[in-house]
Design an enzyme around this catalytic site. Structure first.
Site, PDB file in Angstrom:
ATOM      1  N   LEU A   1      32.511  17.918 -30.762  1.00 58.74           N
ATOM      2  CA  LEU A   1      30.995  17.271 -30.526  1.00 58.74           C
ATOM      3  C   LEU A   1      31.386  15.855 -30.175  1.00 58.74           C
ATOM      4  CD1 LEU A   1      29.271  18.865 -33.763  1.00 58.74           C
ATOM      5  CD2 LEU A   1      29.297  19.770 -31.365  1.00 58.74           C
ATOM      6  N   HIS A   2      30.578  15.247 -29.132  1.00 59.28           N
ATOM      7  CA  HIS A   2      30.555  14.354 -28.644  1.00 59.28           C
ATOM      8  C   HIS A   2      29.900  13.227 -29.960  1.00 59.28           C
ATOM      9  CE1 HIS A   2      30.437  10.324 -26.735  1.00 59.28           C
ATOM     10  NE2 HIS A   2      31.005  10.688 -25.868  1.00 59.28           N
TER      11      HIS A   2
ATOM     12  N   HIS B   1      18.999 -11.922 -24.613  1.00 62.66           N
ATOM     13  CA  HIS B   1      19.566 -10.706 -23.808  1.00 62.66           C
ATOM     14  C   HIS B   1      19.395 -10.971 -22.391  1.00 62.66           C
ATOM     15  CE1 HIS B   1      20.187  -6.563 -23.695  1.00 62.66           C
ATOM     16  NE2 HIS B   1      19.493  -6.003 -24.426  1.00 62.66           N
TER      17      HIS B   1
ATOM     18  N   LYS C   1      35.618  18.918 -34.323  1.00 65.81           N
ATOM     19  CA  LYS C   1      34.489  20.159 -34.006  1.00 65.81           C
ATOM     20  C   LYS C   1      34.056  19.933 -32.463  1.00 65.81           C
ATOM     21  CE  LYS C   1      34.130  21.302 -38.304  1.00 65.81           C
ATOM     22  NZ  LYS C   1      34.727  22.575 -38.827  1.00 65.81           N
TER      23      LYS C   1
END
Length: 632
Positions: A434-435, A347, A432
Site C-alpha cells: 500500500l502506498h 509561501h 502490505k
C-alpha cells in the site's frame, strides 16, 4: 529523493534548468471529464448505468442529482463553446512561455491576496532536534542557536557554490529554481498587489548579501556571516547572538516594527509607505532586512514538545509573538528559550519541499555531530552586530498596535493538533503493498466521512517539478472510488472482502491521479488558466466558474481539506485551513510512524481538529486490520 543530502558533487545545482521540458496544457476534454468526476463525488450521486450501493441516498450530499445534471449541461456547453476558444488562446500563450502558469500562479495564489498572509498563507514547522540530542532545556537557546545557524549557513554556501545535489526522481532531474528563493528573498507589500524581491546570487553570478537579521524583543539587528572571505564559526556566531540577547534583556523592548508584516496586505503597504516617508534611512533599514540571508528569531517562549506531541510548539511557530517574526521573509529560523527550534516561511516564492530539504540537512548535521560544535573554539575580533533603529512616530506605533491586535485575535481562534501515530508506519504499509501517502489520504477521507457524514472535498499537493519552474498541481483525493469505499466501511451489510476490494480500488485510483497530476495532466490549474484568459480578454466569467457546484467541490480554493505530504524525514509542517469550516492537514511519514499536523478554527461549529486526528488514527487501524483479516 528523501535521502539526498547536500554533499560535494560534480553536478551543479542549476545545470539542468535550461533543458527541462515546458509545462504542458492538458487536452480540454480530459480536464473537463476529470472535473465532472470530482464534482460527482461531492454531489452524493452516481453516474448512470453503474451499479453500486446508492451513494446518493446514504451520503449527505452537497447537492442533489438535479443540480449535478445541470452542471453536466454547463460543462458540455462550455466545452463546445467558449471553453474551446479559451483553450486555444491558452495553447497560444503556452507556445511563447516555458511555463504558462508561473506568473499567473504567483499573482493569483499569493501576491493579489489581501488578507494577512503571515497566518493565512504562510507555512511553518518545528525542528526535530528535540527528538535526539537537543531535548528541551532552559539556557541552551544561544549555544544551540549558534550551531543551528552555522549549519544553515553552510547550506547557503553549498547553494552559492552550486554544490547542492540536483533533486531527481530516478534519473530524471527536477526543477531547482525555488531553491534560489530560499535565501535573501522577501515579499514587498503593495496597495493592490505585492511583489517578491530576490537578492540571491550564486558565486558564478556575482556577489550576494552575506548578513543575517536577528529579531529579539521588538528590536532588529544585523551582522555579517563572512569574515576575511570565510564563514564565521559557531563560537563566533554565539558571541553575536549573546551580545544581542544581553542587550535586549537589559534594555527596554523595541517598537516591534516586524509586527507590521502580519497585517492585512494593503494596510501594511500603506504603513510601509508612511514609514519610508518619515525618514530617508528607514528604506535602507527595511532593505537590510529584506536582503538578509534569513531572519533569526529569538522567541522568549518555552514550548512543550515530545516526539509524540508537537502541538504547542507548532502553534507557537504559526501564531507566536509577531514582533519577532518577519512574515514576508522566505525563511525565518525561530529559536525558543528552551533550545527548541522551528521555521516559518512566506509561501509566495517557494513551496514546502525547499524548507523540508534544508531542515532535514540541518537536522542530520546536528545528529551526526551529537548536537555539539566540533570545530575551533577561537573567536576572532569580528565587528559587533549593528542595530537597525527605525525612525517612527505615534502613527507607526498605532499601526503596530493594530497589526498585533488583529493577528493575536485571529491566532487565538486557531486549534493546532500535532500528534504522532506510532503503532506502525511506512514499513508495514509498504509490506502490505500500500502506498504510504495514499494510505494517509484514504484514512483522512474515511475519518472525515465518519465525523461529518459526507465526503470531504480535498486538496492534496502534487508536484510538477518535472517541468521548467514547475511548482504544484491540485490532486483531489475525494474520488468516487474513495466514496464507495467509505460507504462500504459504514455499511454493516458490506462483507470484509467487499470493503477490501473497494479500498484497493480507491488506492489504485488515487495513485493513478497523483501520477497524472505530476505529469502535468491535472485539471485545476488548467481551469484556472482558462478563467484567467477570459479575464484578460475582458470576457464575462464563464458559467462553469459561477456554478455553485464549482466552489462546493473545492474550486476557487474552497477545499474543506487542505493537505500535503511533508515528506519521509523527521521534518514537521503545518498550515491553517483554506476555508472557515475546513481543516489544514499536513503529515510526514517514517518507517515506524505517521505524524500529522491538523488545524481548524475554534469559531467553526462544524470542525474539531482533535476529533479528526483521533478518528484518522482509528482509521489507520481499521485499514490495516482489513488487510490482515482479508488475507485469512
Amino acid at each position: 529523493m528523501e535521502n539526498q543530502l547536500a554533499k560535494s558533487t560534480e553536478e551543479r545545482t542549476f545545470q539542468y534548468q535550461d533543458t527541462l521540458p515546458s509545462l504542458p496544457v492538458p487536452p480540454l476534454e480530459e480536464s473537463l471529464k476529470k472535473y465532472l468526476d470530482a464534482v460527482l463525488c461531492v454531489c452524493g450521486t452516481s453516474p448512470p448505468n453503474i451499479l453500486l450501493h446508492s451513494v446518493f441516498f446514504i451520503v449527505k450530499p452537497f447537492a442533489n442529482e438535479e443540480e449535478y445534471r445541470k452542471t453536466e449541461e454547463i460543462v458540455k456547453k462550455f466545452q463546445n463553446g467558449i471553453g474551446e476558444k479559451l483553450h486555444q488562446k491558452l495553447l497560444e500563450r503556452a507556445k511563447g512561455k516555458r511555463n504558462w502558469l508561473e506568473e499567473w500562479w504567483l499573482n493569483v495564489a499569493y501576491l493579489d491576496v489581501r488578507i494577512p498572509s503571515q497566518l493565512n498563507v504562510n507555512f511553518a514547522g518545528a525542528a526535530a532536534h528535540s527528538e535526539h540530542y537537543w531535548p528541551p532545556k532552559e539556557g541552551t537557546q544561544l549555544e544551540r542557536g549558534s550551531i543551528s545557524l552555522w549549519h544553515n549557513l553552510n547550506y547557503w554556501l553549498l547553494l552559492r557554490k552550486e554544490k547542492l545535489p540536483v533533486q531527481k526522481v530516478g534519473n530524471t532531474p527536477l526543477d531547482m529554481n525555488q531553491f534560489r528563493m530560499l535565501f535573501s528573498t522577501c515579499k514587498i507589500p503593495g496597495i493592490t498587489r505585492d511583489s517578491v524581491i530576490n537578492y540571491f546570487n550564486t558565486e558564478s553570478e556575482g556577489p550576494s548579501p552575506s548578513h543575517v537579521a536577528v529579531l529579539c524583543r521588538g528590536r532588529v539587528f544585523v551582522f555579517d556571516v563572512l569574515h576575511e572571505g570565510c564563514l564565521i564559526t559557531a563560537p563566533e556566531i554565539l558571541r553575536q547572538l549573546t551580545y544581542i540577547h544581553k542587550k535586549c534583556h537589559s534594555e527596554p523592548d523595541g517598537p516591534g516594527v516586524a509586527a507590521l508584516t502580519c497585517e492585512e496586505r494593503t494596510r501594511w503597504a500603506k504603513a510601509r509607505e508612511y514609514l519610508i516617508g518619515l525618514a530617508p534611512d528607514n528604506l535602507a533599514k527595511l532593505e537590510k532586512v529584506q536582503s538578509s540571508i534569513l531572519v533569526y528569531s529569538m522567541n522568549d517562549g518555552c514550548p512543550h514538545v515530545t516526539p509524540e506531541d508537537y502541538s504547542q510548539v507548532t502553534a507557537m511557530i504559526l501564531t507566536g509573538e509577531p514582533t519577532v517574526l518577519w512574515g514576508d521573509k522566505s525563511y525565518n529560523l525561530i529559536s525558543f528559550s528552551n533550545g527548541v527550534f522551528g521555521c516559518h516561511a512566506d509561501h509566495a516564492p517557494l513551496d514546502g519541499m525547499v524548507m523540508v530539504n534544508i531542515n532535514h540537512y540541518v537536522d542530520e548535521k546536528i545528529f551526526e555531530n551529537e548536537g555539539k560544535w566540533k570545530g575551533s573554539e577561537k573567536v576572532r575580533a569580528i565587528p559587533l552586530p549593528e542595530e537597525l533603529v527605525f525612525s517612527i512616530d505615534e502613527k507607526i506605533v498605532n499601526y503596530i498596535k493594530e497589526a498585533k491586535a488583529q493577528f493575536l485575535k485571529q491566532a487565538s481562534d486557531l486549534e493546532v493538533v500535532c500528534y504522532a501515530f506510532t503503532s506502525f508506519g511506512k514499513k508495514l504499509t509498504k509490506k502490505k503493498r500500500l502506498h504510504p501517502d495514499t494510505f494517509v489520504q484514504l484514512a483522512l477521507q474515511l475519518a472525515y466521512y465518519r465525523l461529518h457524514g459526507r465526503p470531504g472535498c480535498c486538496y492534496e499537493t502534487a508536484m510538477t517539478r518535472y517541468f521548467y519552474h514547475g511548482r504544484t498541481e491540485t490532486m483531489r483525493p475525494c474520488t468516487m472510488e474513495a466514496v464507495r469505499w467509505c460507504q462500504s466501511m459504514q455499511d454493516p451489510s458490506a462483507s470484509l472482502q467487499e470493503r477490501r476490494q473497494r479500498m484497493l480500488q480507491a488506492f489504485a485510483k488515487h495513485n493513478k491521479l497523483m501520477k497524472e497530476c505530476s505529469a502535468g495532466k491535472g485539471f485545476d490549474r488548467h481551469l484556472l488558466g482558462l478563467l484567467l484568459i477570459a479575464k484578460e480578454e475582458k470576457l464575462p466569467v464563464p458559467e462553469l466558474f459561477t456554478d455553485p457546484l464549482f466552489s462546493k467541490s473545492g474550486g476557487g480554493g474552497n477545499f474543506v481539506l487542505s493537505t500535503s505530504l511533508v515528506g519521509y524525514t523527521r521534518v514537521q509542517g503545518a498550515v491553517v485551513p483554506m476555508i472557515h469550516n475546513g481543516y489544514g492537514f499536513f503529515y510526514h511519514i517514517r518507517d515506524d510512524r505517521f505524524a500529522v499536523s491538523c488545524t481548524a478554527w475554534k469559531s467553526s461549529a462544524e470542525t474539531n481538529a482533535e476529533k479528526l486526528v483521533q478518528t484518522v488514527f482509528l482509521c489507520f487501524h481499521d485499514m490495516m486490520q482489513l488487510m490482515n483479516l482479508a488475507l485469512l
